[in-house]
Design a protein around this motif. Structure first.
Motif, PDB file in Angstrom:
ATOM      1  N   THR A   1      29.059   6.858   6.017  1.00 47.39           N
ATOM      2  CA  THR A   1      27.739   7.299   6.460  1.00 47.39           C
ATOM      3  C   THR A   1      26.578   6.819   5.598  1.00 47.39           C
ATOM      4  O   THR A   1      25.487   7.386   5.658  1.00 47.39           O
ATOM      5  CB  THR A   1      27.708   8.836   6.532  1.00 47.39           C
ATOM      6  OG1 THR A   1      28.111   9.372   5.272  1.00 47.39           O
ATOM      7  CG2 THR A   1      28.629   9.338   7.627  1.00 47.39           C
TER       8      THR A   1
ATOM      9  N   ASN B   1      23.356   4.593   4.813  1.00 48.08           N
ATOM     10  CA  ASN B   1      22.334   4.178   5.770  1.00 48.08           C
ATOM     11  C   ASN B   1      22.521   2.745   6.248  1.00 48.08           C
ATOM     12  O   ASN B   1      22.205   2.416   7.398  1.00 48.08           O
ATOM     13  CB  ASN B   1      20.944   4.343   5.142  1.00 48.08           C
ATOM     14  CG  ASN B   1      19.845   4.301   6.179  1.00 48.08           C
ATOM     15  OD1 ASN B   1      19.857   5.071   7.139  1.00 48.08           O
ATOM     16  ND2 ASN B   1      18.887   3.401   6.003  1.00 48.08           N
TER      17      ASN B   1
ATOM     18  N   LEU C   1      22.041   5.464  14.798  1.00 49.95           N
ATOM     19  CA  LEU C   1      21.158   6.621  15.015  1.00 49.95           C
ATOM     20  C   LEU C   1      20.024   6.252  15.961  1.00 49.95           C
ATOM     21  O   LEU C   1      19.666   7.017  16.867  1.00 49.95           O
ATOM     22  CB  LEU C   1      20.591   7.103  13.681  1.00 49.95           C
ATOM     23  CG  LEU C   1      21.580   7.721  12.686  1.00 49.95           C
ATOM     24  CD1 LEU C   1      20.911   7.936  11.334  1.00 49.95           C
ATOM     25  CD2 LEU C   1      22.118   9.038  13.222  1.00 49.95           C
TER      26      LEU C   1
ATOM     27  N   ASP D   1      19.093   7.667  19.834  1.00 52.96           N
ATOM     28  CA  ASP D   1      17.763   8.146  20.222  1.00 52.96           C
ATOM     29  C   ASP D   1      17.299   7.474  21.506  1.00 52.96           C
ATOM     30  O   ASP D   1      16.717   8.119  22.391  1.00 52.96           O
ATOM     31  CB  ASP D   1      16.755   7.881  19.094  1.00 52.96           C
ATOM     32  CG  ASP D   1      16.875   8.878  17.958  1.00 52.96           C
ATOM     33  OD1 ASP D   1      17.375   9.995  18.205  1.00 52.96           O
ATOM     34  OD2 ASP D   1      16.476   8.545  16.828  1.00 52.96           O
TER      35      ASP D   1
ATOM     36  N   ASP E   1      25.208  15.296   5.008  1.00 59.45           N
ATOM     37  CA  ASP E   1      24.165  15.545   6.008  1.00 59.45           C
ATOM     38  C   ASP E   1      24.068  14.407   7.019  1.00 59.45           C
ATOM     39  O   ASP E   1      23.824  14.636   8.208  1.00 59.45           O
ATOM     40  CB  ASP E   1      22.812  15.744   5.319  1.00 59.45           C
ATOM     41  CG  ASP E   1      22.761  17.022   4.500  1.00 59.45           C
ATOM     42  OD1 ASP E   1      23.581  17.915   4.766  1.00 59.45           O
ATOM     43  OD2 ASP E   1      21.896  17.118   3.593  1.00 59.45           O
ATOM     44  N   ALA E   2      24.231  13.159   6.556  1.00 55.81           N
ATOM     45  CA  ALA E   2      24.152  12.018   7.461  1.00 55.81           C
ATOM     46  C   ALA E   2      25.262  12.071   8.511  1.00 55.81           C
ATOM     47  O   ALA E   2      25.061  11.701   9.672  1.00 55.81           O
ATOM     48  CB  ALA E   2      24.240  10.713   6.664  1.00 55.81           C
TER      49      ALA E   2
ATOM     50  N   GLN F   1      26.612  14.820   9.756  1.00 53.20           N
ATOM     51  CA  GLN F   1      26.233  15.820  10.749  1.00 53.20           C
ATOM     52  C   GLN F   1      25.109  15.315  11.639  1.00 53.20           C
ATOM     53  O   GLN F   1      25.062  15.619  12.835  1.00 53.20           O
ATOM     54  CB  GLN F   1      25.794  17.119  10.051  1.00 53.20           C
ATOM     55  CG  GLN F   1      25.597  18.295  11.000  1.00 53.20           C
ATOM     56  CD  GLN F   1      26.842  18.612  11.806  1.00 53.20           C
ATOM     57  OE1 GLN F   1      27.951  18.694  11.256  1.00 53.20           O
ATOM     58  NE2 GLN F   1      26.684  18.770  13.119  1.00 53.20           N
ATOM     59  N   GLN F   2      24.202  14.520  11.064  1.00 53.10           N
ATOM     60  CA  GLN F   2      23.117  13.945  11.866  1.00 53.10           C
ATOM     61  C   GLN F   2      23.675  13.017  12.934  1.00 53.10           C
ATOM     62  O   GLN F   2      23.197  13.011  14.086  1.00 53.10           O
ATOM     63  CB  GLN F   2      22.151  13.184  10.955  1.00 53.10           C
ATOM     64  CG  GLN F   2      20.908  12.671  11.680  1.00 53.10           C
ATOM     65  CD  GLN F   2      20.003  11.857  10.765  1.00 53.10           C
ATOM     66  OE1 GLN F   2      20.420  11.370   9.717  1.00 53.10           O
ATOM     67  NE2 GLN F   2      18.746  11.714  11.168  1.00 53.10           N
TER      68      GLN F   2
ATOM     69  N   ASP G   1      25.143  15.224  15.706  1.00 52.38           N
ATOM     70  CA  ASP G   1      24.100  15.868  16.508  1.00 52.38           C
ATOM     71  C   ASP G   1      23.442  14.876  17.469  1.00 52.38           C
ATOM     72  O   ASP G   1      23.248  15.175  18.657  1.00 52.38           O
ATOM     73  CB  ASP G   1      23.039  16.490  15.604  1.00 52.38           C
ATOM     74  CG  ASP G   1      23.574  17.662  14.788  1.00 52.38           C
ATOM     75  OD1 ASP G   1      24.625  18.214  15.171  1.00 52.38           O
ATOM     76  OD2 ASP G   1      22.947  18.018  13.764  1.00 52.38           O
ATOM     77  N   LYS G   2      23.103  13.703  16.963  1.00 47.21           N
ATOM     78  CA  LYS G   2      22.425  12.714  17.811  1.00 47.21           C
ATOM     79  C   LYS G   2      23.362  12.168  18.886  1.00 47.21           C
ATOM     80  O   LYS G   2      22.945  11.899  20.017  1.00 47.21           O
ATOM     81  CB  LYS G   2      21.853  11.580  16.956  1.00 47.21           C
ATOM     82  CG  LYS G   2      20.599  11.972  16.173  1.00 47.21           C
ATOM     83  CD  LYS G   2      20.003  10.775  15.455  1.00 47.21           C
ATOM     84  CE  LYS G   2      18.697  11.152  14.745  1.00 47.21           C
ATOM     85  NZ  LYS G   2      17.598  11.382  15.686  1.00 47.21           N
TER      86      LYS G   2
END
Length: 768
Positions: free
Chosen positions: A567, A569, A576, A580, A604-605, A607-608, A611-612
């Motif tokens: 995860t 970046n 990600l 979107d 956190d990345a 989970q992001q 979610d996305k």
């Protein structure tokens, strides 16, 4: 062609430019400056130049100036280097026409690095710009400037200020439609209009010029001007309008054709649309031969050619029963004709075509003139009273609101755009041959159809058909007509088949060049498509500018799964972004599954991403050691992470995947280091393809690992300007000693390995 010799001249000119470019006599698709000049700039990028200010453009980080008649200053010598775009350190503007002396760093405009990526080099070549200057510092400037040029710049600024106040959030659209200025146009608007197939209304076109020119001409006639005086005034105004709008290809094509139409009217001659089109093309190509490869050139001229060649024949099929029906059908015929002639061009450029556009144009095209007129009127009124302009522009804003809702409605329909992939040139040529043969046969089956491109009037064939019937030839002629119409339809279907034909049979692995990061595409012969990672640490918007264009270019509308190694970046930023776009219906590309490494303590990345993905309707799964995805002759096997892995060290705990296809084996190791490589040794064996771990870091691809996998070819994905020292010289030396042939995205752009399960072929997008 005998009746239109200029059309023949135009075709011969295009052929000559193309052949000269292939033979190397003319650098139409590259840098035409002498090699000695190019070599000097390469060795001495820090330079001093002088040139004349042409226009300014605000960018995200600085002010840029466009200069013409630029010379490179070397001692006492001045070497011409055509035009130049300079990114200035200060925001100080000088009057248009001012001669300035600037120091900075010259960089050749970059070429595209991936299939489907926008070609900035060719775009700027049409403006005779071959270099950018970064960090420009103005050293001196002249006191003289162009009063006319500055007046036009001030007028444009005043118009934009008026629209900003009067049209508010719609100002960017009005500025694009009236001035060809797209800097203030929101990206989401451009994407929605493109998906809906109506993005053409955001460019200066023949419709815009007709509304402006014909409206002004009629106004002058009512004021008592004669044909000659009114025509001369309109010609003069439209020439200035073309300059005001930046002299884009579509604008100058439209202005040129309208000038010929008005000129024919003044001289009492008949206006021929195709001849005017050819004259405009010849003038544009003589001015800048690079226009031969300009997508805007082909789209603009292709659309008009469709109206002049295909639309008249299709119009002969319309029965004259009801005026309203005929009017609607003529609009539909024009839309279909334009779509048919620009279909290969759209696919060649974008890899997709809007299916919704066939229908939305029926609603949009008849009303665009209202938007234009309201914008023009708002500008005129706004010069005296901006508060009054708010009300004048209101009808146009209402229509733009309706357009936006139509675009949103179309985007919500599954597969509103058809992603068919980019065809080869021979496929485009085959399509056009069959299209025009089919149209010619259809025209023969209908008899003689006449069409006036300026007025849109036609003489139909129904009188001809009735005459045949009266002479007792109805049945025989009808059978002949049906036969020829059937042949015409078959030709069109064959043309479409040739255009969208994509031979399959081999597995393809493509490592995209997305800077400092990873993005790997796997295309299987059975039609399944996978991505492994998709992110960059030094490039923004890679989903929009690299990943999505690549997918469309390859005809990939559905991704079966995206596999995320870890995860960081530089492995997920583009994914990600893609989610979107999917959630907001800004792309027709669909992702079925997201596969993440199974970690007990995800960050956190992580989970992001979950979610996305869920918000975009993507199924989320976990991948761990021992699991396998069977894909016919191919399979994907997860070698890492182990069950219960925490995920606290994203690199070492990342996902490692092995791909097999027949006798071919490929290995994708993410950013794992020496520690994990050694743990995996019992699971590994000799491989044909290795995606080198951690962008070639010296802490990865250890000797023990290479002794086992012994790759035949290896790909390093990294940026040429990265600050990490990737790839490490030690790693490259180890790879070379192991016998691997190494490819670099930073040097060769996208690298594609293709295999039939036995042999492996490698192709690079950039050929150094």
């Amino acid at each position: 062609m005998k009746r239109r010799p200029v059309c023949l001249v135009c075709l011969l000119l295009m052929l000559c430019i193309w052949l000269m470019d292939l033979a190397g006599f003319a650098r139409i698709s590259g840098n035409p400056l002498p090699e000695s000049v190019q070599l000097y700039i390469e060795k001495h990028p820090e330079a001093v130049i002088c040139g004349e200010v042409q226009q300014y453009q605000a960018t995200e980080y600085s002010l840029s100036a466009y200069l013409k008649h630029v010379c490179l200053i070397v001692g006492s010598e001045q070497i011409p280097i055509k035009n130049l775009r300079v990114f200035l350190k200060s925001n100080k503007e000088f009057p248009i026409g001012t001669t300035v002396k600037i120091s900075g760093k010259l960089e050749e405009i970059p070429e595209p690095r991936n299939p489907g990526e926008f070609d900035s080099r060719q775009f700027y070549a049409c403006q005779k710009i071959y270099y950018f200057m970064k960090n420009g510092v103005v050293l001196a400037w002249s006191s003289k400037y162009s009063r006319y040029g500055q007046f036009m710049q001030n007028l444009k600024s005043k118009i934009m200020q008026t629209l900003d106040i009067a049209a508010k959030e719609d100002a960017g659209i009005f500025e694009a439609m009236l001035l060809g200025e797209k800097d203030n146009l929101e990206d989401e608007v451009k994407i929605r209009y493109q998906m809906a197939g109506i993005i053409h209304i955001l460019a200066i076109s023949g419709l815009h010029i007709s509304v402006l020119g014909i409206g002004f001409f009629d106004l002058l006639k009512r004021a008592g001007f004669g044909n000659v005086s009114a025509g001369m005034v309109v010609l003069s105004v439209l020439l200035q309008y073309g300059i005001l709008t930046g002299e884009s290809v579509s604008a100058m094509r439209a202005v040129g054709m309208f000038l010929l139409a008005v000129g024919a009217r003044i001289a009492g001659r008949t206006y021929d649309l195709l001849t005017a089109l050819a004259v405009s093309a010849v003038l544009l190509l003589l001015d800048a031969p690079a226009n031969l490869y300009n997508s805007g050139f082909w789209l603009s001229f292709g659309a008009v050619a469709g109206l002049g060649v295909v639309a008249p024949v299709l119009a002969g099929c319309i029965r004259r029963e009801n005026r309203l029906v005929v009017s609607v059908m003529k609009t539909l015929v024009s839309s279909i004709a334009v779509q048919m002639t620009t279909f290969p061009i759209m696919l060649r450029i974008y890899g997709e075509i809007s299916l919704a556009g066939f229908f939305l144009n029926l609603l949009v095209l008849p009303t665009v003139s209202v938007v234009l007129v309201s914008g023009i009127a708002a500008v005129a009124v706004g010069m005296a009273s901006v508060s009054a302009a708010v009300y004048v522009v209101l009808p146009g804003r209402v229509l733009l609101f309706l357009y936006e809702k139509l675009c949103e409605l179309a985007a919500g329909i599954p597969f509103c755009t058809w992603i068919a992939g980019s065809p080869e040139l021979w496929q485009c040529a085959g399509y056009y041959v069959l299209l025009f043969l089919g149209v010619g046969i259809l025209g023969m089956s209908r008899g003689t159809v006449t069409w006036n491109g300026a007025t849109g009037k036609r003489a139909g064939n129904h009188a001809f058909m009735q005459e045949k019937k009266n002479h007792g030839e109805g049945k025989g002629w009808l059978r002949k007509y049906q036969l020829l119409s059937g042949i015409s339809g078959i030709m069109l279907i064959l043309g479409l088949g040739i255009l969208i034909y994509h031979p399959s049979g081999n597995l393809q692995i493509t490592c995209l060049d997305i800077g400092q990061g990873d993005c790997i595409s796997i295309q299987l012969p059975q039609g399944q498509n996978f991505l492994i990672d998709g992110g960059s640490s030094n490039k923004k918007n890679i989903a929009r500018y690299q990943i999505l264009p690549f997918l469309k270019n390859r005809g990939i509308g559905v991704i079966d799964a995206i596999l995320i190694s870890h995860t960081d970046n530089d492995h997920i930023s583009g994914v990600l972004e893609l989610f979107d776009y999917m959630r907001t219906h800004l792309t027709s590309v669909r992702v079925k599954n997201l596969i993440l490494p199974e970690w007990t303590q995800p960050d956190d990345a992580y989970q992001q991403l979950v979610d996305k993905a869920q918000a975009a309707g993507v199924n989320v799964q976990k991948g761990r050691k021992g699991e396998q995805i069977a894909l016919g002759k191919a399979s994907l096997r997860f070698l890492s992470p182990d069950r219960g892995t925490a995920g606290t060290d994203a690199n070492e705990d990342g996902m490692v995947v092995e791909l097999t296809y027949g006798g071919f084996e490929g290995l994708f190791t993410g950013d794992i280091g020496t520690e994990t490589e050694k743990k995996l040794l019992p699971e590994l064996e000799d491989v044909d393809f290795l995606k080198v771990g951690h962008h070639g870091s010296r802490y990865s691809t250890c000797q023990e690992f290479l002794d086992v996998v012994r790759p035949e070819l290896a790909v390093v994905s990294c940026s040429a300007t990265n600050t990490y020292g990737h790839p490490s010289g030690e790693t490259i030396e180890r790879l070379e000693d192991s016998g691997a042939k190494i490819w670099y995205t930073m040097k060769e752009g996208a690298v594609t390995a293709e295999t039939d399960g036995k042999e492996v072929w490698v192709d690079t997008f950039v050929h150094p």
